[in-house]
Design an enzyme around this catalytic site. Structure first.
Site, PDB file in Angstrom:
ATOM      1  N   TYR A  53      65.619 -29.134 -45.612  1.00 55.27           N
ATOM      2  CA  TYR A  53      63.926 -28.265 -44.403  1.00 55.27           C
ATOM      3  C   TYR A  53      65.790 -27.847 -43.462  1.00 55.27           C
ATOM      4  CZ  TYR A  53      60.438 -30.981 -45.932  1.00 55.27           C
ATOM      5  OH  TYR A  53      59.447 -31.440 -46.656  1.00 55.27           O
ATOM      6  N   SER A 211      50.657 -31.171 -47.170  1.00 55.39           N
ATOM      7  CA  SER A 211      49.717 -29.981 -46.727  1.00 55.39           C
ATOM      8  C   SER A 211      48.147 -30.849 -46.842  1.00 55.39           C
ATOM      9  CB  SER A 211      50.177 -29.127 -48.016  1.00 55.39           C
ATOM     10  OG  SER A 211      49.429 -27.711 -47.571  1.00 55.39           O
ATOM     11  N   PRO A 212      47.644 -31.562 -45.907  1.00 53.99           N
ATOM     12  CA  PRO A 212      46.649 -32.186 -45.808  1.00 53.99           C
ATOM     13  C   PRO A 212      45.177 -31.076 -45.792  1.00 53.99           C
ATOM     14  CG  PRO A 212      47.958 -33.113 -44.341  1.00 53.99           C
ATOM     15  CD  PRO A 212      48.977 -32.790 -44.807  1.00 53.99           C
ATOM     16  N   LEU A 213      46.151 -30.067 -44.497  1.00 56.01           N
ATOM     17  CA  LEU A 213      45.207 -29.288 -44.102  1.00 56.01           C
ATOM     18  C   LEU A 213      45.125 -27.667 -44.703  1.00 56.01           C
ATOM     19  CD1 LEU A 213      45.635 -29.696 -40.490  1.00 56.01           C
ATOM     20  CD2 LEU A 213      44.250 -30.307 -42.005  1.00 56.01           C
ATOM     21  N   GLY A 215      47.592 -25.511 -45.609  1.00 52.69           N
ATOM     22  CA  GLY A 215      48.361 -24.775 -45.230  1.00 52.69           C
ATOM     23  C   GLY A 215      47.627 -24.092 -43.935  1.00 52.69           C
ATOM     24  N   GLY A 216      46.869 -24.882 -43.185  1.00 46.92           N
ATOM     25  CA  GLY A 216      46.139 -24.429 -42.209  1.00 46.92           C
ATOM     26  C   GLY A 216      44.763 -23.958 -42.275  1.00 46.92           C
ATOM     27  N   LEU A 217      43.991 -24.357 -43.535  1.00 51.01           N
ATOM     28  CA  LEU A 217      43.287 -23.106 -43.642  1.00 51.01           C
ATOM     29  C   LEU A 217      42.206 -24.087 -43.716  1.00 51.01           C
ATOM     30  CD1 LEU A 217      41.491 -20.819 -45.134  1.00 51.01           C
ATOM     31  CD2 LEU A 217      42.150 -21.823 -46.900  1.00 51.01           C
ATOM     32  N   LEU A 218      42.279 -25.384 -43.614  1.00 55.28           N
ATOM     33  CA  LEU A 218      41.045 -26.628 -43.068  1.00 55.28           C
ATOM     34  C   LEU A 218      41.076 -26.619 -41.781  1.00 55.28           C
ATOM     35  CD1 LEU A 218      41.907 -28.920 -45.470  1.00 55.28           C
ATOM     36  CD2 LEU A 218      39.163 -27.564 -45.774  1.00 55.28           C
ATOM     37  N   GLY A 220      40.673 -24.663 -39.076  1.00 55.85           N
ATOM     38  CA  GLY A 220      39.422 -23.966 -38.165  1.00 55.85           C
ATOM     39  C   GLY A 220      39.988 -22.021 -38.037  1.00 55.85           C
TER      40      GLY A 220
END
Length: 321
Positions: A53, A211-213, A215-218, A220
């Site tokens: 990273y 990536s629980p969201l 990549g941000g798609l979940l 909002g």
């Protein structure tokens, strides 16, 4: 904050794991320090990073930043479960990558120097290395454990067969083996349910979701006008799932919760999950999800979510008949 045992180990980690991939390249050092301080104050004791990273700042930059934060208050080190990873290329050198015993030893030493610590609590293989015999990998990990430089070994992005192979080899030698697997898993990407999560449950390996969201798609609509949610790819993906996401947002509105909170809470309701990684780029993003461990979803709500985002079903039935 709530805590769970990391797989079959006796180690307890917070249900929210603070991911640090944004620290340095996306989030400034002062802001990163503020997020780390607030996370610890909220009871998060699990911090995840990787030796690669650093993004535009170069590999190792995020570990170095964490090292400076830890040095500000050395007493905090003993209260934290510090996790990092090995495998990805660290230079152009042909041997400065992968899971050879040589690279594992050298990479661990380098991570310890950057982090400014004498041991790593959870040392994770960032990816499988098809060229490295599992015997060689365990030889290197055993040496690091014997030297007191690492305490537990985990995997990341491993398929079910590799998890089984690693722990069968470890068990035959009366080793603890893998205690965790860090896997891509969210409401949209559920293929881990086919083989990875069942393998982890069978071998007592805790699953840490990344990536629980999605990549941000979940999370909002993109309200901040920046970041991954505002990218062309993200907007295209959101448009392709417009109806599905609209149903999900409507459900979240009925619950009085943000889509991010519900998506994270759903993961913590799934079998085999130990923790989910959150990667906030700001204090606001962190504070908006700190209540997630206390968010209980009713069976009816879980069923409605399942209807919106159906899974693959169990293996092998999902693909055999």
């Amino acid at each position: 904050m709530k805590y769970r045992q990391l797989g079959r180990s006796a180690l307890k980690v917070s249900e929210l794991c603070l991911g640090t991939m944004n620290f340095g390249p996306q989030t400034s050092e002062p802001d990163s320090f503020a997020i780390l301080d607030a996370a610890v104050d909220a009871g998060i004791n699990f911090i995840d990073t990787a030796n690669q990273y650093g993004g535009r700042l170069g590999v190792g930059a995020t570990e170095t930043l964490l090292g400076r934060w830890l040095a500000k208050d050395p007493a905090r080190r003993d209260r934290l479960v510090l996790a990092t990873k090995v495998h990805e290329p660290m230079s152009d050198d042909v041997n400065d990558r992968g899971l050879s015993a040589r690279h594992i030893q050298a990479a661990c030493e380098a991570s310890l120097r950057r982090l400014g610590v004498d041991h790593i609590d959870l040392y994770q293989m960032h990816h499988i290395d098809r060229t490295a015999p599992i015997e060689e990998i365990w030889q290197a990990m055993d040496r690091l454990i014997a030297q007191g430089k690492i305490t537990y070994v985990g995997s990341s992005n491993f398929p079910g067969w590799a998890i089984a192979r690693a722990n069968e080899k470890a068990g035959a030698a009366q080793r603890l083996g893998l205690v965790s697997e860090q896997s891509l898993y969210n409401l949209i990407e559920r293929r881990a349910e086919l083989e990875v999560i069942p393998a982890c449950q069978a071998y007592g390996v805790g699953v840490i979701t990344w990536s629980p969201l999605a990549g941000g798609l979940l999370a909002g609509p993109a309200s901040e006008g920046a970041g991954r949610r505002a990218s062309e790819d993200a907007l295209t993906s959101a448009a392709a799932r417009e109806a599905q996401l609209a149903r999900f947002h409507a459900l979240c509105d009925q619950l009085g919760q943000s889509p991010s909170a519900v998506a994270l809470a759903w993961l913590l309701h799934q079998p085999g999950i130990t923790a989910t990684i959150i990667g906030p780029r700001s204090l606001h993003q962190l504070s908006s999800v700190l209540h997630v461990p206390a968010l209980a979803l009713l069976k009816e709500t879980l069923a409605r979510i399942e209807d919106i985002f159906p899974g693959c079903g169990p293996a092998p039935e999902a693909y055999a008949w």
